[in-house]
Design a protein around this motif. Structure first.
Motif, short mmCIF file in Angstrom:
data_model
loop_
_atom_site.label_atom_id
_atom_site.label_comp_id
_atom_site.label_asym_id
_atom_site.label_seq_id
_atom_site.Cartn_x
_atom_site.Cartn_y
_atom_site.Cartn_z
N TYR A 7 -15.90 3.89 57.23
CA TYR A 7 -16.42 4.74 58.29
C TYR A 7 -15.51 5.96 58.43
O TYR A 7 -14.33 5.90 58.11
CB TYR A 7 -16.45 3.98 59.61
CG TYR A 7 -17.31 2.74 59.56
CD1 TYR A 7 -18.64 2.79 59.94
CD2 TYR A 7 -16.79 1.54 59.10
CE1 TYR A 7 -19.44 1.66 59.88
CE2 TYR A 7 -17.59 0.40 59.04
CZ TYR A 7 -18.90 0.47 59.42
OH TYR A 7 -19.70 -0.64 59.35
N LEU A 8 -16.07 7.05 58.95
CA LEU A 8 -15.28 8.23 59.26
C LEU A 8 -15.16 8.36 60.77
O LEU A 8 -16.13 8.11 61.49
CB LEU A 8 -15.92 9.50 58.69
CG LEU A 8 -16.05 9.58 57.18
CD1 LEU A 8 -16.69 10.90 56.77
CD2 LEU A 8 -14.70 9.41 56.50
N ALA A 9 -14.00 8.76 61.23
CA ALA A 9 -13.77 8.97 62.66
C ALA A 9 -12.85 10.17 62.84
O ALA A 9 -11.96 10.41 62.03
CB ALA A 9 -13.14 7.73 63.29
N GLY A 10 -13.10 10.94 63.89
CA GLY A 10 -12.26 12.09 64.19
C GLY A 10 -12.09 12.23 65.69
O GLY A 10 -12.76 11.54 66.46
N GLY A 11 -11.21 13.14 66.08
CA GLY A 11 -10.98 13.29 67.51
C GLY A 11 -10.27 14.57 67.88
O GLY A 11 -10.28 15.55 67.14
N SER A 12 -9.63 14.54 69.03
CA SER A 12 -9.04 15.75 69.60
C SER A 12 -7.84 16.26 68.81
O SER A 12 -7.44 17.40 68.98
CB SER A 12 -8.63 15.49 71.05
OG SER A 12 -7.66 14.47 71.11
#
Length: 133
Positions: A7-12
Motif C-alpha cells: 500500500y502507499l501512504a503519505g501525509g503532512s
C-alpha cells in the motif's frame, strides 16, 4: 493499494511510504517536501499524488517523477480514475472538479475536459450544477 500486500501512504511530512504488510516493513518512496492530501494508484504502474499547494504529481511505482501539473489553487482532496481508466478526476479545496483524459501510450493529457465547482458541505461552498458522465 499497489498489490494484495503493498500500500502507499503519505501525509503532512510530504513523504510517500510503501507499506509491505507481508514483510511487515515500510520504505520511504518519495519526498516532495509538501503536505500530501491524496494518493491514487493507477492500473498502468503509476501513482498520482495531490498536494497542499494544488499540484498533481505522477510517479512510477519505483518513485520516478513522470509529470507534474499545477491543477488547483490549493489542496487536492481527492483523486479518482474511472472504471474505463480513460479519465482522471481531481477535487480540491478550491471547490473545483477537474476531469482529464488519459490516452493510450500517454501518461496524462494535460487539457481539462471539465472545470466545474462542487459543493463541500463542511465548508458550505456555493452550489452549482454537477457534471455527470
Amino acid at each position: 493499494k499497489v498489490s494484495d500486500s503493498k500500500y502507499l501512504a503519505g501525509g503532512s511530512d510530504g513523504k510517500v511510504y510503501c507499506i509491505d504488510t507481508l514483510h511487515e516493513k515500510s520504505d520511504e518512496l518519495i519526498d516532495i517536501e509538501c503536505p500530501i492530501w491524496s494518493i491514487k494508484v493507477s492500473s498502468n504502474q503509476t501513482f498520482f499524488v495531490g498536494t497542499d499547494n494544488g499540484a498533481l504529481h505522477e510517479y512510477s511505482l519505483d518513485g520516478v517523477l513522470l509529470n507534474k501539473f499545477d491543477e488547483h489553487d490549493n489542496q487536492i482532496w481527492t483523486i479518482y480514475i474511472n472504471e474505463s481508466k480513460n479519465q482522471l478526476v481531481t477535487g480540491g479545496e478550491d471547490s473545483r472538479i477537474l476531469i482529464h483524459r488519459i490516452l493510450p501510450n500517454v501518461i496524462l493529457e494535460q487539457s481539462v475536459i471539465c472545470n466545474l465547482p462542487y459543493k463541500n458541505v463542511l465548508l458550505n461552498k456555493t452550489i452549482e450544477p454537477l457534471y455527470q458522465f
